[in-house]
Scaffold this motif. Structure first.
Motif: not given
Length: 501
Positions: A323-336
């Protein structure tokens, strides 16, 4: 058990390393349990005896074929059968396929099957050994196994239990070792010092900034530091920026080059040969272990849910074997955010989404970084903080580290930026003003630790900015006082004129 159910069990085993390593290995790989999938179950069990990572499709197929070869049963026909069986299992991770990660009833069925299989296996083993079922020792042993099997999927299994005064001292010491072993430095001296060395796998960091103020560029720089300084594997999920723009950002920041190295002066053509050479050099550095890895997953805003993200992480693990060591989400406000369908406020729904993201980080033992945008109140603040975002308390409660981006126009012009430390869950060397001062290489927008000369320059720029700020205030104040004085004089003159008439 039906073939479909067996495939679900084996898919969970290859995707969920905890289930495969600690539960499935207790179930015997026999014909009456697995039928046609017996050899695949053997391969999965053997894998988790040696490795602590999910099992890839190629690894399962190769290991099963190797077993057949060792038994002189590998033919073109059996090899094709193995390939088909393995493919049928891994198809379950495709989007739209029901599996344990997106269907609670399937997870419950697998847990129920596991409990039953472990208990039956224990009883069969005792009978095969001719154990005396009337003896107290045998009954205690059977009771222990049944108790253990009942914990699979139960509420008890959701807790990690530690008995400080009764657990083995060596085991407790091993647990404490994760404080050091799982800590991953970013590579920026002052920020790492403030965190006591870095975030730990399972922790969550938050970057807060105004619109267009550098959230994405900060996440890109963080990713670059994890890849090049700590040799970590990063999965970057972009929900707004175009793929081509993100690739450009990453190439420039990682290679520390300006845009002029990628495009012609007229901005009409790529310097294709130069880019290919650069990418090949990066590939070589990765292959030799000098840098970590980077995968970019791009999607449209408001289409990716927590379930989709979970499956994406599983797909990453199945493809890479880790699995990835680091996950980055750009950005959660734009998730469903499916929490909005519940009868809760928008702020609480956002908080619930952050809690679910944090749970993913812990489940897959990753460091998670996310970003959030400030509201209009940030435009009136001398220092931008997390409290300038909507639902700030809900989000702040979830994260371990929160940094807000700050800079004056003069800082921007001269290549400087500041991180305000809103929250550090495990603080160490926190500056008295809660600020981390950074230099920005304007050529590729790369963040750097400040040299002594940079620090002096940065301090001077901030002093000038403060003088300008207060100078404007003094000018405004003087103007206001003059206007009030003129008004009073005018009123006094009118009064004198009235009295003289």
């Amino acid at each position: 058990m039906a073939e479909f159910e067996i495939k679900q069990v084996l898919y969970r085993a290859v995707a969920d390393k905890d289930y495969g390593k600690y539960t499935l290995v207790k179930v015997p790989a026999t014909d009456d349990v697995y039928g046609d999938y017996k050899l695949l179950a053997e391969a999965v069990n053997n894998h988790y005896k040696m490795y602590d990572t999910p099992m890839t499709q190629n690894a399962l197929e190769l290991a099963t074929c190797q077993t057949l070869s060792n038994r002189n049963k590998l033919t073109a026909e059996t090899k094709q059968t193995v390939a088909e069986l393995v493919a049928s299992i891994f198809k379950l991770h495709n989007k739209g396929q029901a599996n344990y990660s997106n269907d609670e009833s399937i997870r419950d069925s697998i847990d129920k099957w596991s409990r039953k299989a472990i208990a039956i296996n224990a009883l069969k083993s005792m009978l095969a050994r001719g154990a005396d079922l009337g003896s107290e020792k045998t009954l205690e042993s059977l009771q222990s196994v049944i108790k253990e099997s009942l914990q699979v999927g139960s509420a008890v299994s959701k807790f990690e239990t530690v008995d400080l005064f009764n657990d083995d001292a060596e085991e407790l010491t091993d647990k404490l070792s994760s404080i050091v072993e799982d800590s991953v430095p970013v590579g920026w001296k002052d920020l790492d010092a403030a965190m006591g060395g870095g975030l730990v796998k399972g922790d969550m960091g938050l970057v807060v900034a105004k619109s267009g103020f550098g959230k994405t560029q900060t996440l890109v720089n963080l990713a670059k530091m994890y890849i090049t300084h700590s040799k970590q594997n990063v999965l970057y999920v972009a929900l707004e920026e175009r793929t081509s723009r993100m690739l450009q950002r990453f190439i420039q920041v990682i290679a520390q080059i300006g845009r002029n190295r990628l495009v012609t002066p007229d901005n009409k053509h790529l310097k294709a040969k130069g880019i290919e050479s650069l990418l090949k050099a990066m590939h070589k550095a990765h292959a030799e272990g000098r840098v970590g890895g980077l995968e970019l997953y791009k999607s449209r805003p408001h289409t990716v849910s927590i379930t989709d993200l979970d499956q994406a992480i599983q797909s990453y693990g199945l493809k890479n074997g880790y699995y990835p060591d680091v996950l980055m989400i750009d950005y959660p406000d734009l998730m469903k955010n499916k929490n909005l369908q519940s009868n809760v406020s928008e702020y609480r729904a956002d908080g619930m989404l952050y809690e679910q993201l944090r749970a993913l980080a812990e489940q897959y033992n990753m460091i998670l970084w996310v970003a959030s945008q400030t509201n209009r109140t940030a435009n009136e603040s001398d220092i931008v903080t997390v409290y300038n975002i909507e639902g700030s308390k809900q989000k702040l409660n979830t994260v371990d580290l929160c940094i807000s981006l700050n800079r004056t126009p003069k800082e921007f012009q001269n290549g400087f930026i500041r991180f305000y430390l809103d929250k550090v869950r495990y603080p160490d060397k926190i500056p008295s003003d809660n600020m981390i001062y950074m230099k920005v290489d304007k050529k590729y927008i790369g963040y750097l630790d400040e040299t002594e000369a940079d620090k002096a320059n940065h301090k001077e720029i901030l002093a000038d900015a403060n003088d300008d700020h207060f100078g404007k205030y003094r000018k405004a104040s003087t103007k206001k006082n003059s206007e009030e004085a003129a008004k009073k004089i005018e009123e006094a003159n009118k009064q004198l004129l009235k009295e003289s008439l």
